[in-house]
Design a protein around this motif. Structure first.
Motif, PDB file in Angstrom:
ATOM      1  N   ASP A 130     -32.887  45.235 -30.690  1.00  0.00           N
ATOM      2  CA  ASP A 130     -33.176  46.214 -29.379  1.00  0.00           C
ATOM      3  C   ASP A 130     -32.370  47.153 -28.911  1.00  0.00           C
ATOM      4  O   ASP A 130     -31.014  46.485 -28.466  1.00  0.00           O
ATOM      5  CB  ASP A 130     -34.220  45.883 -28.404  1.00  0.00           C
ATOM      6  N   GLN A 131     -31.521  48.150 -28.732  1.00  0.00           N
ATOM      7  CA  GLN A 131     -31.098  49.316 -27.821  1.00  0.00           C
ATOM      8  C   GLN A 131     -31.179  49.230 -26.962  1.00  0.00           C
ATOM      9  O   GLN A 131     -32.311  50.058 -27.001  1.00  0.00           O
ATOM     10  CB  GLN A 131     -30.260  49.962 -28.783  1.00  0.00           C
ATOM     11  N   VAL A 132     -30.444  49.112 -25.662  1.00  0.00           N
ATOM     12  CA  VAL A 132     -31.309  49.071 -24.453  1.00  0.00           C
ATOM     13  C   VAL A 132     -29.852  50.043 -23.703  1.00  0.00           C
ATOM     14  O   VAL A 132     -28.683  49.584 -23.506  1.00  0.00           O
ATOM     15  CB  VAL A 132     -32.156  48.180 -23.819  1.00  0.00           C
ATOM     16  N   THR A 133     -30.303  50.342 -22.799  1.00  0.00           N
ATOM     17  CA  THR A 133     -29.590  51.776 -22.437  1.00  0.00           C
ATOM     18  C   THR A 133     -29.492  51.695 -20.649  1.00  0.00           C
ATOM     19  O   THR A 133     -30.786  51.447 -20.346  1.00  0.00           O
ATOM     20  CB  THR A 133     -29.531  53.225 -22.619  1.00  0.00           C
ATOM     21  N   THR A 134     -28.748  51.367 -20.145  1.00  0.00           N
ATOM     22  CA  THR A 134     -29.026  51.403 -19.093  1.00  0.00           C
ATOM     23  C   THR A 134     -27.270  51.827 -17.440  1.00  0.00           C
ATOM     24  O   THR A 134     -26.927  52.815 -18.490  1.00  0.00           O
ATOM     25  CB  THR A 134     -28.657  49.942 -18.022  1.00  0.00           C
TER      26      THR A 134
END
Length: 191
Positions: A130-134
């Motif tokens: 999964d690609q996740v942005t923080t």
């Protein structure tokens, strides 16, 4: 109950749980692609209540030693609203722990014994990439769900582990299907 979840689950990376044995003659789970952090690396995380939008704590975890695949960090929490700092806590973990494997596959599953009386076994399932942005950036992560019951109430922890930084970058705690607490990476500082 939140305190139990925090104590049991937030310290990832943490001392590894019981690991399943590899089949006879097979090597332990691979961590190919997991980058061993270097001494001085600092991960900064924000723990918050998504429903209220309130930050509960800022967590600073700094790598203080690396010996082969064994990593030791020092963690300090700044707790709000009083802005009190905790005493440094030493955390040791191994990159050979299967949770840190860059080769985990969707559907991989393992079980650990209950952590407290009246609790169920802790079941961990790999949901997949999964690609996740923080606030610290975008990461190619492995999404992992851990679930258990305590006194008839269902809890789940969903972790986005990013092998490129050898740490989780997002974590959500759910109680009966509702996100009750979340933690996200807000900074990574290389030495």
């Amino acid at each position: 109950m939140i305190a139990l979840m925090v104590a049991v689950l937030t310290a990832m990376p943490m001392a590894p749980p019981h690991q399943e044995e590899s089949p006879a003659g097979m090597p332990p789970p691979s961590t190919v692609g997991t980058v061993a952090p270097i001494v001085g690396t600092r991960w900064t995380l924000r723990n918050y209540n998504p429903a209220k939008g309130v930050t509960n704590r800022i967590i600073e975890e700094t790598v203080v030693a690396v010996a082969g695949r064994e990593v030791t960090t020092e963690r300090v929490d700044t707790v709000f609203p009083k802005t009190t700092k905790s005493a440094p806590e030493t955390i040791r973990f191994s990159l050979d722990d299967r949770r840190y494997s860059a080769t985990l596959q969707p559907g991989d599953r393992w079980e650990e014994p209950a952590q407290e009386a009246g609790g169920s076994a802790i079941v961990t399932t790999v949901l997949g990439p999964d690609q996740v942005t923080t606030p610290a950036g975008s990461f190619a992560a492995i999404k992992i769900a851990t679930s258990f019951e305590v006194k008839g109430k269902k809890y789940e922890q969903v972790v986005w582990y990013a092998p490129e930084v050898a740490h989780f970058v997002r974590l959500e705690y759910l109680g009966d299907g509702t996100v009750i607490q979340a933690t996200e990476m807000i900074g990574i500082k290389a030495p």
